[in-house]
Structure formats: C-alpha cells, structure tokens
Design an enzyme around this catalytic site. Structure first.
Site, PDB file in Angstrom:
ATOM      1  N   LYS A 134       0.827  -1.218   0.000  1.00  0.00           N
ATOM      2  CA  LYS A 134       0.000   0.000   0.000  1.00  0.00           C
ATOM      3  C   LYS A 134       0.856   1.260   0.000  1.00  0.00           C
ATOM      4  O   LYS A 134       2.062   1.219   0.267  1.00  0.00           O
ATOM      5  CB  LYS A 134      -0.957  -0.028   1.202  1.00  0.00           C
ATOM      6  CG  LYS A 134      -2.119  -0.991   0.949  1.00  0.00           C
ATOM      7  CD  LYS A 134      -3.200  -0.898   1.994  1.00  0.00           C
ATOM      8  CE  LYS A 134      -4.351  -1.841   1.596  1.00  0.00           C
ATOM      9  NZ  LYS A 134      -5.309  -2.029   2.687  1.00  0.00           N
ATOM     10  N   ARG A 177      -3.297  -9.921   5.376  1.00  0.00           N
ATOM     11  CA  ARG A 177      -3.766  -9.947   3.982  1.00  0.00           C
ATOM     12  C   ARG A 177      -2.619  -9.460   3.108  1.00  0.00           C
ATOM     13  O   ARG A 177      -2.226  -8.296   3.192  1.00  0.00           O
ATOM     14  CB  ARG A 177      -4.999  -9.052   3.861  1.00  0.00           C
ATOM     15  CG  ARG A 177      -5.647  -9.041   2.498  1.00  0.00           C
ATOM     16  CD  ARG A 177      -6.854  -8.121   2.491  1.00  0.00           C
ATOM     17  NE  ARG A 177      -7.512  -8.135   1.193  1.00  0.00           N
ATOM     18  CZ  ARG A 177      -7.134  -7.397   0.164  1.00  0.00           C
ATOM     19  NH1 ARG A 177      -6.109  -6.572   0.275  1.00  0.00           N
ATOM     20  NH2 ARG A 177      -7.788  -7.484  -0.987  1.00  0.00           N
TER      21      ARG A 177
HETATM   22  N1  HH2 Z   1      -7.419  -3.659   1.214  1.00  0.00           N
HETATM   23  C1  HH2 Z   1      -7.806  -3.689  -0.079  1.00  0.00           C
HETATM   24  C2  HH2 Z   1      -8.927  -4.432  -0.469  1.00  0.00           C
HETATM   25  N2  HH2 Z   1      -9.640  -5.137   0.433  1.00  0.00           N
HETATM   26  N3  HH2 Z   1      -9.982  -5.855   2.660  1.00  0.00           N
HETATM   27  C3  HH2 Z   1      -9.645  -5.835   3.950  1.00  0.00           C
HETATM   28  N4  HH2 Z   1     -10.345  -6.530   4.866  1.00  0.00           N
HETATM   29  N5  HH2 Z   1      -8.553  -5.113   4.399  1.00  0.00           N
HETATM   30  C4  HH2 Z   1      -7.789  -4.372   3.533  1.00  0.00           C
HETATM   31  O1  HH2 Z   1      -6.824  -3.717   3.996  1.00  0.00           O
HETATM   32  C5  HH2 Z   1      -8.145  -4.371   2.151  1.00  0.00           C
HETATM   33  C6  HH2 Z   1      -9.282  -5.127   1.741  1.00  0.00           C
HETATM   34  C7  HH2 Z   1      -7.026  -2.919  -1.101  1.00  0.00           C
HETATM   35  O2  HH2 Z   1      -5.989  -3.674  -1.628  1.00  0.00           O
HETATM   36  P1  HH2 Z   1      -6.012  -4.552  -2.986  1.00  0.00           P
HETATM   37  O3  HH2 Z   1      -7.058  -5.603  -2.941  1.00  0.00           O
HETATM   38  O4  HH2 Z   1      -4.644  -5.064  -3.207  1.00  0.00           O
HETATM   39  O5  HH2 Z   1      -6.301  -3.515  -4.159  1.00  0.00           O
HETATM   40  P2  HH2 Z   1      -7.616  -3.089  -4.921  1.00  0.00           P
HETATM   41  O6  HH2 Z   1      -8.615  -2.600  -3.941  1.00  0.00           O
HETATM   42  O7  HH2 Z   1      -7.131  -2.006  -5.862  1.00  0.00           O
HETATM   43  O8  HH2 Z   1      -8.134  -4.285  -5.651  1.00  0.00           O
END
Ligand code: HH2
Length: 297
Positions: free
Chosen positions: A232, A266
């Site tokens: 992030k 995660r």
């Molecule tokens: N962060 C993201 C998405 N879902 N869910 C939880 N519970 N906690 C988090 O910190 C979290 C989440 C964002 O990251 P990512 O899935 O890598 O990216 P994107 O939202 O662009 O798909």
C-alpha cells in the site's frame, strides 16, 4: 503447597468460517487474488480464469491459509463495479477452487454478490463496508461463513481527500464495536467475525501508523484482527518505492502487525510472508508453525 498452573496467555478467540475453524494464536496468511482490470498492484494479471486459478494454486503451495478473491477494485478513486461484472469474474474461479484445502474469502460489499458467492462455496465474506446494508447482514446471518468487518472513512472514490479524525484509534475502535454489535444483533455469531482497522481506507500516513501501533486497542474488542498493508501507499511513502518495489517494506509491516496481535495478514506476496513468519514465530513463540489449512473432519 499445591501449584496451580497458570495459562501463559489468555485463550485465543477462535474464528469460525464455513468449513474451517481457525484457533491458533499464530498469524494466518490471506493471499490476495484480484480478478480485476484495475487493482492498484495486480490489476489485469488474473482476468482470465485460468490465470487466476493458477495463481491461486501457487499461493496454496506457498502456504496461504486463506485466499481472498476480489472482483471490484477499491483503490482510492476506483469506479464501482456492477454485481453482474463482479459475479462474471468470481464464479468460474470460485467453482474451480471449491475443493481447495484453504478457506475461500470473497472481498465484496454487495449483498447479491455475497449471496451468490456463498452459494458457490465461499467460506468468508470480506466486506470493506463492514456490512453497511441490512440485506448484507441478512445474507451473512443466513449462512455459516466467517466475515471481516473493516473500517473505512467515506468511499473508495473520495476516501483519500484529506481524511481527518479527532483521535483515529478511538474512532476506528468505536466504529468497529458498533458494527460488531449490529452484526451480532442481526444474527451473526461473534465467533464468526474478525475486525480490520482498514489501513489506507480514508487514512493518511500518520493515521495508519497510529492504528498499527495501537492494534491492541482493536484486539481489546474481543475478536481477532485482520490487517492489510501489503504494497500500500503507506509502504511507498516510508520507502520511496513504487508498487513493485514494496516487498521488504510490506513484510516489515506484516511482522510488526503480527507482533502487535494481528491474527490474519492480507498479503500479495504469500511465499515471502510465510517464510518471514516461520522465522519470526520460531524466535518469538519457540515452536514451528502449524498447518491450519485442512477443514476439520
Ligand atoms: N485492502 C484492499 C482491499 N480489500 N480488505 C480488507 N479486509 N482489508 C484491507 O486492507 C483491504 C481489503 C485494497 O488492496 P487490494 O485488494 O490489493 O487492491 P484493490 O482494492 O485495488 O483491488
């Protein structure tokens, strides 16, 4: 005089999710699998189901306990997806992974997507809106799945526009307590719930650091804590690295979160995080990691 044996630590809250019960005090690794064209770090890589399924098996081989499938990007500024688009991306992959020896989580904020994902075998609903709609509470209450309730200030479209708090840790903890109470009142047993401070969701660097330093105040709500820092912008801000250069910083953040009691991490880089945890656990806890992946018989 009779000696009374004291437990070294308070008993760890178990987490029930679908086919699984996770009871260990050790941090579980949740591998991120984004089936989106636009996610901030792996967008577009797993759009074809065959690529997503291969990536899922690689994460399983690398030691993931949980896979988190997301079909809508929630990066800052992301445009919302329709239910039909989300399901088109999710269902073929979920179906192919149905018998995998890991818990299957679906990252969605839409009740209809939750319903279809649970019918297709999902063990966990990961909702960045912490079951904001009554429909989503009903869908989750009507199943045996686990659920992650996450804190977010605003929506993905607007959340990074000058987020402000009086006292970020207290406000996030109060929000999570309220959503936990509401979910339990709606028929979701507390033992099915984990809580997440939502790193990067309506928070600047100072807010993220304050939350990670004070994870014990989230754990004090009595449920396991999930943390997602992987790749992030917080890691970018601290290291000066672009998204593809944030592995070392992400692992440092994951270990720091584990040290402060995070029970689910995660992450995008499963193999490296599992290795780091093996070493960290052996030093900290003095025992090798258990394989918690197979459903109880
Ligand atoms: N962060 C993201 C998405 N879902 N869910 C939880 N519970 N906690 C988090 O910190 C979290 C989440 C964002 O990251 P990512 O899935 O890598 O990216 P994107 O939202 O662009 O798909």
């Amino acid at each position: 005089m009779q000696e009374v044996e004291q437990p070294a630590q308070p008993p760890t809250a178990a987490w029930r999710c679908g086919r699984f019960v996770f009871g260990s005090e050790r941090a579980l690794v949740m591998g991120i699998l984004n089936l989106t064209p636009d996610s901030f770090s792996d967008g577009g890589r797993h759009l074809r189901p065959a690529d997503a399924i291969a990536a899922a098996h690689a994460m399983i081989d690398d030691g993931a306990n949980i896979l988190d499938l997301g079909a809508e990007s929630t990066r800052p500024g992301a445009i919302p997806t329709t239910d039909a688009e989300e399901l088109d991306r999710l269902l073929p992959v979920l179906d192919a992974l149905r018998d995998a020896p890991v818990a299957l989580s679906v990252d969605t904020r839409h009740a209809e997507v939750m319903r279809a994902a649970l019918a297709a075998g999902a063990d966990i609903i990961n909702d960045i809106e912490a079951l904001a709609s009554p429909e989503s509470i009903d869908v989750v209450a009507g199943s045996g799945c686990g659920v992650c309730l996450m804190h977010m200030l605003g929506s993905p479209l607007t959340m990074q526009r000058a987020p402000a708090y009086r006292e970020v840790v207290g406000e996030v903890a109060s929000f999570l307590q309220a959503r936990l109470d509401r979910a339990v009142a709606g028929g979701i047993a507390a033992e099915r719930i984990v809580l997440d401070p939502g790193i990067g969701f309506g928070k600047d660097l100072g807010h993220n650091l304050a939350l990670l330093r004070s994870l014990d105040r989230i754990s004090a709500l009595g449920r396991p804590v999930l943390v997602g820092v992987s790749r992030k912008s917080m890691v970018g801000a601290l290291t000066g690295r672009a998204v593809d250069g944030r592995l070392a910083g992400s692992i440092a953040a994951a270990l720091a979160a584990a040290a402060r009691g995070a029970r689910v991490l995660r992450v995008h880089d499963v193999r490296e995080t599992v290795d780091a945890l093996k070493v960290w656990d052996a030093i900290e806890a003095g025992a090798p990691r258990q394989d918690e992946r197979r459903p109880p018989t």
